[in-house]
Design a protein around this motif. Structure first.
Motif, PDB file in Angstrom:
ATOM      1  N   VAL A 143       0.840  -1.198   0.000  1.00 49.83           N
ATOM      2  CA  VAL A 143       0.000   0.000   0.000  1.00 49.83           C
ATOM      3  C   VAL A 143       0.881   1.257   0.000  1.00 49.83           C
ATOM      4  CG1 VAL A 143      -1.837   1.238   1.206  1.00 49.83           C
ATOM      5  CG2 VAL A 143      -1.788  -1.269   1.240  1.00 49.83           C
ATOM      6  N   THR A 144       1.856   1.284   0.890  1.00 51.53           N
ATOM      7  CA  THR A 144       2.880   2.335   0.908  1.00 51.53           C
ATOM      8  C   THR A 144       4.213   1.656   1.166  1.00 51.53           C
ATOM      9  OG1 THR A 144       1.285   3.909   1.882  1.00 51.53           O
ATOM     10  CG2 THR A 144       3.611   4.540   1.887  1.00 51.53           C
TER      11      THR A 144
ATOM     12  N   GLY B 186      10.845   9.546   0.579  1.00 55.27           N
ATOM     13  CA  GLY B 186      10.628  10.396  -0.588  1.00 55.27           C
ATOM     14  C   GLY B 186       9.331  11.164  -0.514  1.00 55.27           C
ATOM     15  N   TRP B 187       8.286  10.512  -0.017  1.00 56.16           N
ATOM     16  CA  TRP B 187       6.994  11.201   0.155  1.00 56.16           C
ATOM     17  C   TRP B 187       7.140  12.394   1.098  1.00 56.16           C
ATOM     18  CZ3 TRP B 187       3.982   9.752   4.893  1.00 56.16           C
ATOM     19  CH2 TRP B 187       2.848  10.553   5.047  1.00 56.16           C
TER      20      TRP B 187
ATOM     21  N   GLU C  30       9.359  15.162  -0.545  1.00 56.94           N
ATOM     22  CA  GLU C  30       8.656  15.832  -1.642  1.00 56.94           C
ATOM     23  C   GLU C  30       7.537  16.720  -1.104  1.00 56.94           C
ATOM     24  OE1 GLU C  30       7.581  17.305  -5.173  1.00 56.94           O
ATOM     25  OE2 GLU C  30       9.390  16.146  -4.705  1.00 56.94           O
ATOM     26  N   TYR C  31       6.827  16.236  -0.086  1.00 56.61           N
ATOM     27  CA  TYR C  31       5.746  17.047   0.492  1.00 56.61           C
ATOM     28  C   TYR C  31       6.306  18.334   1.081  1.00 56.61           C
ATOM     29  CZ  TYR C  31       1.651  18.377   3.190  1.00 56.61           C
ATOM     30  OH  TYR C  31       0.584  19.074   3.708  1.00 56.61           O
ATOM     31  N   GLN C  32       7.412  18.219   1.798  1.00 57.40           N
ATOM     32  CA  GLN C  32       7.995  19.417   2.413  1.00 57.40           C
ATOM     33  C   GLN C  32       8.509  20.379   1.356  1.00 57.40           C
ATOM     34  OE1 GLN C  32      10.156  18.585   5.880  1.00 57.40           O
ATOM     35  NE2 GLN C  32      10.717  20.680   6.275  1.00 57.40           N
TER      36      GLN C  32
ATOM     37  N   MET D 188      -1.585   7.825   8.408  1.00 52.76           N
ATOM     38  CA  MET D 188      -0.691   8.806   9.014  1.00 52.76           C
ATOM     39  C   MET D 188      -0.612  10.063   8.152  1.00 52.76           C
ATOM     40  SD  MET D 188      -0.225   6.934  11.526  1.00 52.76           S
ATOM     41  CE  MET D 188       0.708   8.170  12.423  1.00 52.76           C
ATOM     42  N   GLN D 189      -0.371  11.176   8.811  1.00 51.17           N
ATOM     43  CA  GLN D 189      -0.374  12.473   8.150  1.00 51.17           C
ATOM     44  C   GLN D 189       1.009  13.117   8.221  1.00 51.17           C
ATOM     45  OE1 GLN D 189      -2.678  16.829   8.603  1.00 51.17           O
ATOM     46  NE2 GLN D 189      -3.097  15.167  10.028  1.00 51.17           N
ATOM     47  N   ALA D 190       1.469  13.642   7.105  1.00 48.11           N
ATOM     48  CA  ALA D 190       2.663  14.488   7.106  1.00 48.11           C
ATOM     49  C   ALA D 190       2.201  15.899   7.461  1.00 48.11           C
ATOM     50  CB  ALA D 190       3.336  14.471   5.734  1.00 48.11           C
ATOM     51  N   LYS D 191       2.506  16.318   8.682  1.00 50.66           N
ATOM     52  CA  LYS D 191       1.935  17.581   9.160  1.00 50.66           C
ATOM     53  C   LYS D 191       3.020  18.495   9.706  1.00 50.66           C
ATOM     54  CE  LYS D 191      -1.734  19.541  12.003  1.00 50.66           C
ATOM     55  NZ  LYS D 191      -2.874  19.276  12.886  1.00 50.66           N
ATOM     56  N   PRO D 192       3.142  19.705   9.162  1.00 49.20           N
ATOM     57  CA  PRO D 192       4.068  20.681   9.741  1.00 49.20           C
ATOM     58  C   PRO D 192       3.422  21.384  10.929  1.00 49.20           C
ATOM     59  CG  PRO D 192       3.078  21.570   7.745  1.00 49.20           C
ATOM     60  CD  PRO D 192       2.502  20.193   7.933  1.00 49.20           C
TER      61      PRO D 192
END
Length: 478
Positions: free
Chosen positions: A34-35, A42-43, A46-48, A127-131
């Motif tokens: 799935v991931t 890399g995710w 790239e998001y940042q 899960m969330q990539a959150k600043p």
């Protein structure tokens, strides 16, 4: 002890046991189609790169919608929501001298929620990539939902919180974790958040901020500095594991250690003896707490400049202000106060194999803002290095600091919650002791299996946030 056959309690027990086994299987899966693990870094990178996020310290007079209240000097938002910075006067039976300090007051109970779903028969967690404004490295791996009640009510006048409806009064939801837990009691007054894991059986809309990961993948990421945020660690520590069915030795997890997590052996103490240690402290010790105007802290060594509120000793923490620019948050820009520690702390958990099972040495702790006077914390909990010449160091500090490398099972620098704290980082370490460390321990300390501690996490106000992080770290390191 198993409940009476045919009772409602037995059905709950069986459901918890089944959930614990599913959690164990997810922890054993270190990669996923799935991931894929190879794509996670890399995710995040790239998001940042693609989403601008900037935090800049500013003087207090540049705060927007925040101000020092006339009369009290309390630092508040114009709506009266979110949180405030006020004064707290404390004394105790061990330290009868009155002390006053700034404290963050946030009476709202926020939500830390993680969605779970099965893929290929294995539980995955969204899960969330959150600043966050106070993160030392911008974004970190956060729960699906991480929001205050003010966010729920959209006091910020921005976008709604994604997936919030999956947690709030949704009929038919399957709840795996639901407990109200405390947060840093030396920086917050009576602060609590609702920790939840909710399982769904249908898809959710794809979003660049979110990825499905197994528990095994998340635990691998927890081995890295400043990547898995405090709220994620807190929620995942609450997952039921205490009575899960164990697997064999062929899956790479030694049987003696698996029994520590899954309750298959006799612990050193029964659970009521462990909670009794905490009750003794709560009943016999005295902690006086009195909210006072922030203006009064300046009578006790605190000083306010144009940009900080800080103690003249330079120790502890300071209150500062920041301006935030964020493309992917509910609001594109805002200002707010933050608490900044003056140094890096040490949080250590000593563990030892007793009667064939891994036990953790926990301590009943009282901090200035604790709601019920005391909670269990790590073996060692220090916000800064112990200064030479100050007197006898806390119990077990020297033992932890002198541990041979082969005894250190976990060692990483992890960030605390970036929504209220600026660059707050602590070294978290798990040290496994041998027979040289006596089983007998000082008053206020108790040995407990990881399974027993997980049982306590089904309820609030037993284990503090630092100990919850170390439980998550222990799971990741064994």
């Amino acid at each position: 002890m198993r409940p009476e056959p045919g009772s409602v309690a037995e059905a709950d027990y069986a459901d918890r046991l089944q959930t614990a086994e599913r959690v164990r299987r997810s922890a054993d899966v270190l990669d996923s189609r799935v991931t894929p693990m190879a794509e996670v870094t890399g995710w995040l990178v790239e998001y940042q790169r693609a989403h601008h996020f900037r935090t800049e310290p500013i003087p207090f007079h540049d705060l927007q919608r925040w101000s020092f209240e006339d009369g009290t000097g309390n630092l508040r938002h114009e709506t009266g929501r979110f949180f405030s910075v006020e004064g707290l006067r404390t004394s105790s039976d061990l330290d009868p001298v009155d002390r006053i300090q700034p404290i963050i007051v946030q009476p709202e109970v926020g939500l830390l929620g993680i969605l779970a779903r099965e893929f290929d028969g294995v539980l995955h967690f969204l899960m969330q990539a959150k600043p966050e404004p106070g993160n030392v490295n911008g974004l970190q791996l956060s729960p699906t939902v991480q929001a205050t009640r003010s966010n729920f009510d959209e006091v910020h006048r921005g976008r709604s919180t994604p997936f919030l409806d999956r947690f709030i009064q949704r009929p038919g939801r399957r709840v795996l974790v639901d407990a109200i837990q405390s947060e840093q009691a030396d920086w917050f007054l009576h602060k609590r958040n609702r920790n939840m894991v909710v399982e769904i059986d249908s898809g959710v809309a794809e979003h660049c901020s979110f990825r499905w990961l197994t528990l095994g993948q998340i635990r691998r990421l927890l081995l890295r500095d400043d990547l898995v945020n405090m709220d994620t660690r807190s929620v995942l520590a609450c997952l039921p594991t205490a009575h899960g069915a164990p697997g064999g030795d062929d899956d790479g997890f030694p049987a003696a250690l698996r029994r520590s997590f899954y309750g298959e052996t006799e612990p050193l103490h029964e659970l009521n003896a462990i909670t009794g240690c905490l009750t003794d402290v709560q009943a016999l010790r005295v902690l006086r707490q009195q909210s006072v105007p922030l203006n009064q802290v300046y009578e006790d060594g605190w000083q306010r400049t144009g940009a900080t509120i800080r103690h003249r000793s330079g120790e502890g923490f300071e209150i500062m202000a920041v301006e935030v620019t964020a493309e992917q948050r509910e609001v594109a820009s805002w200002t707010q106060p933050l608490l900044r520690p003056c140094s890096q702390g040490l949080m250590a958990l000593v563990v030892r194999r007793i009667n064939g099972a891994l036990h953790a040495l926990v301590a009943a702790r009282s901090d200035v803002g604790t709601l019920n006077f005391a909670e269990f914390g790590p073996t060692v909990q220090l916000r800064s290095a112990w200064p030479r010449g100050k007197g006898n160091p806390p119990p077990y500090l020297e033992y932890v600091q002198s541990a041979a490398p082969g005894r250190v099972r976990y060692d990483a620098v992890l960030s605390e919650e970036g929504g209220r704290f600026y660059h707050a980082r602590n070294r978290y370490t798990v040290v496994e002791a041998g027979p040289e460390l006596p089983v007998d321990c000082p008053p206020g300390f108790r040995w407990a299996t990881l399974g027993q501690l997980t049982e306590l996490l089904a309820h609030g106000n037993y284990l503090n946030v630092e100990l919850r992080t170390l439980i998550a770290c222990a799971h990741a390191s064994y």
